[in-house]
Design an enzyme around this catalytic site. Sequence first.
Site, PDB file in Angstrom:
ATOM      1  N   ARG A 118      12.351  -7.377   5.545  1.00 12.26           N
ATOM      2  CA  ARG A 118      13.287  -8.067   6.418  1.00 12.26           C
ATOM      3  C   ARG A 118      14.463  -8.722   5.695  1.00 12.26           C
ATOM      4  O   ARG A 118      14.294  -9.264   4.610  1.00 12.26           O
ATOM      5  CB  ARG A 118      12.534  -9.144   7.215  1.00 12.26           C
ATOM      6  CG  ARG A 118      11.553  -8.513   8.185  1.00 12.26           C
ATOM      7  CD  ARG A 118      10.699  -9.537   8.883  1.00 12.26           C
ATOM      8  NE  ARG A 118       9.934  -8.921   9.959  1.00 12.26           N
ATOM      9  CZ  ARG A 118       8.750  -8.332   9.800  1.00 12.26           C
ATOM     10  NH1 ARG A 118       8.179  -8.282   8.617  1.00 12.26           N
ATOM     11  NH2 ARG A 118       8.138  -7.777  10.831  1.00 12.26           N
ATOM     12  N   HIS A 156      13.460  -2.727   7.408  1.00 11.47           N
ATOM     13  CA  HIS A 156      13.275  -1.376   6.859  1.00 11.47           C
ATOM     14  C   HIS A 156      14.526  -0.494   6.983  1.00 11.47           C
ATOM     15  O   HIS A 156      14.457   0.675   7.367  1.00 11.47           O
ATOM     16  CB  HIS A 156      12.096  -0.692   7.543  1.00 11.47           C
ATOM     17  CG  HIS A 156      10.760  -1.327   7.240  1.00 11.47           C
ATOM     18  ND1 HIS A 156      10.516  -2.051   6.100  1.00 11.47           N
ATOM     19  CD2 HIS A 156       9.588  -1.343   7.947  1.00 11.47           C
ATOM     20  CE1 HIS A 156       9.257  -2.475   6.107  1.00 11.47           C
ATOM     21  NE2 HIS A 156       8.678  -2.073   7.211  1.00 11.47           N
ATOM     22  N   HIS A 178       5.715   3.576   2.688  1.00  8.33           N
ATOM     23  CA  HIS A 178       5.023   2.884   3.781  1.00  8.33           C
ATOM     24  C   HIS A 178       3.809   3.689   4.268  1.00  8.33           C
ATOM     25  O   HIS A 178       3.599   3.832   5.479  1.00  8.33           O
ATOM     26  CB  HIS A 178       6.012   2.641   4.922  1.00  8.33           C
ATOM     27  CG  HIS A 178       5.705   1.459   5.774  1.00  8.33           C
ATOM     28  ND1 HIS A 178       4.538   1.339   6.503  1.00  8.33           N
ATOM     29  CD2 HIS A 178       6.402   0.329   6.019  1.00  8.33           C
ATOM     30  CE1 HIS A 178       4.548   0.192   7.168  1.00  8.33           C
ATOM     31  NE2 HIS A 178       5.668  -0.445   6.892  1.00  8.33           N
ATOM     32  N   ASP A 194      -0.310  -9.817   6.636  1.00  8.78           N
ATOM     33  CA  ASP A 194       0.995  -9.159   6.531  1.00  8.78           C
ATOM     34  C   ASP A 194       1.826 -10.065   5.631  1.00  8.78           C
ATOM     35  O   ASP A 194       2.826 -10.626   6.040  1.00  8.78           O
ATOM     36  CB  ASP A 194       1.615  -8.997   7.928  1.00  8.78           C
ATOM     37  CG  ASP A 194       2.866  -8.122   7.925  1.00  8.78           C
ATOM     38  OD1 ASP A 194       3.195  -7.558   6.872  1.00  8.78           O
ATOM     39  OD2 ASP A 194       3.512  -8.021   8.990  1.00  8.78           O
ATOM     40  N   GLU A 244       2.859  -2.068  -0.063  1.00  7.64           N
ATOM     41  CA  GLU A 244       4.292  -1.777  -0.170  1.00  7.64           C
ATOM     42  C   GLU A 244       4.892  -2.555  -1.331  1.00  7.64           C
ATOM     43  O   GLU A 244       5.228  -3.738  -1.190  1.00  7.64           O
ATOM     44  CB  GLU A 244       4.995  -2.166   1.127  1.00  7.64           C
ATOM     45  CG  GLU A 244       4.437  -1.492   2.350  1.00  7.64           C
ATOM     46  CD  GLU A 244       4.862  -2.209   3.632  1.00  7.64           C
ATOM     47  OE1 GLU A 244       6.064  -2.441   3.814  1.00  7.64           O
ATOM     48  OE2 GLU A 244       3.984  -2.559   4.429  1.00  7.64           O
TER      49      GLU A 244
HETATM   50  C1  BGC Z   1       5.838  -5.134   7.706  1.00  7.81           C
HETATM   51  C2  BGC Z   1       5.404  -5.475   9.097  1.00  7.81           C
HETATM   52  C3  BGC Z   1       6.131  -4.586  10.054  1.00  7.81           C
HETATM   53  C4  BGC Z   1       5.781  -3.174   9.747  1.00  7.81           C
HETATM   54  C5  BGC Z   1       6.467  -2.207  10.666  1.00  7.81           C
HETATM   55  C6  BGC Z   1       5.556  -3.692   7.457  1.00  7.81           C
HETATM   56  O1  BGC Z   1       6.102  -3.338   6.237  1.00  7.81           O
HETATM   57  O2  BGC Z   1       5.204  -5.920   6.743  1.00  7.81           O
HETATM   58  O3  BGC Z   1       5.674  -6.827   9.365  1.00  7.81           O
HETATM   59  O4  BGC Z   1       5.835  -4.890  11.369  1.00  7.81           O
HETATM   60  O5  BGC Z   1       6.140  -2.878   8.445  1.00  7.81           O
HETATM   61  O6  BGC Z   1       5.752  -1.059  10.826  1.00  7.81           O
END
Ligand code: BGC
Length: 352
Positions: free
Chosen positions: A80, A107, A181, A254, A317
């Site tokens: 983010r 992302h 991811h 998370d 990640e």
């Molecule tokens: C994040 C999550 C996000 C997700 C989306 C992850 O990398 O940490 O917060 O909702 O990606 O698929």
Amino acid sequence: MGITRKDFGVVDGKPVDLYTLTNKNGMTVNIMTYGGAMVNILVPDRNGEFDDVILGFDDLEGYVGHDTYQGALIGRYCNRIYQGKFTLNGVDYQLPVNESNGINHLHGGHKGYDKRVWNVLYVADYAEPSLSLTLTDEDGMEGYPGTVEVNVIYTLTEDNSIKIEYYATTDKPTPVNLTNHSYFNLNGYHSGDILNHRAQLYTDKFTPFNEAFCPTGEIASVKGTPYDFTEPKSIYDAVKHTEDEQIRINLGVDNSFFYGRKGIMKHFATIYAPESGRILDCYSDQTAMQFYCGNYLKGTPGKNGSKLNYRNALCLETQYTPNSPNNDWLPSCILNPGEEYHFTTIYKFSHD
Ligand code: BGC
């Protein structure tokens, strides 16, 4: 042993290839040029049975139609950026906000690297096969300054590791933060939740998030918190603490864990699935890792009649800490002309 190619469909008028990398142990990894995504990872359990340990879809349409970044390469900035805003060298930038995910840029925006077709620079058909992918991310795409040339090299090694080397250069200063991811379920993509998976993370530091899912400005100790994974612990043992503020904000695990200096290869994590005996070790020379346990999966139909359900997988990640363009106390994600962005992450599979 080696690498083969087949057609996997067409996106935006561009053909998509699927490459199959196989090593002498029979470990197989499928990678497609759409999103540079890993589509299947077939590894043995303690009885020698092979299974696919990442979530995803059977065909290209599945990946194009859904927004959970399955297996994909993420950029230009993974994770983010608060409200999509940052200032660089006195200029204010506004990146698109991913409304589906709140108030932030996430992302890489609406058409991040996961939604583009990558080019193949070369294929190395060796005992340790490699696939070298490139992407030209033009100046202004998704609001970012400068044209960034990205190169990601996937290698399947003889010791059942997937090595991912990330490189980038730019013609203007810009934030760059790349990751992969993949959603791992070490019992197989069809096996339900990962609450029994045991995680050990080789750091005692994390960066707590505020209600906007961005770091509060603190590098805190995990001691005494539910996300203290310094000793092996099940995911259930963490998420059961629903009273904990971070577990509440993040809907479970998370969190961004902090590993210190970039450029030194470190053991980041060990994940163990007691049912199958499969083990995943993660190594990286990055500074942080988002440990995300599938809290936003909502039951989309996935591979072979399975469902991408809540907490059916976990992601490791490796990356810079989220929102780093707005936090100068964190290692800098700014890439300047003449510099080379480079880091390596290794996912090593074994069993007990
Ligand atoms: C994040 C999550 C996000 C997700 C989306 C992850 O990398 O940490 O917060 O909702 O990606 O698929």
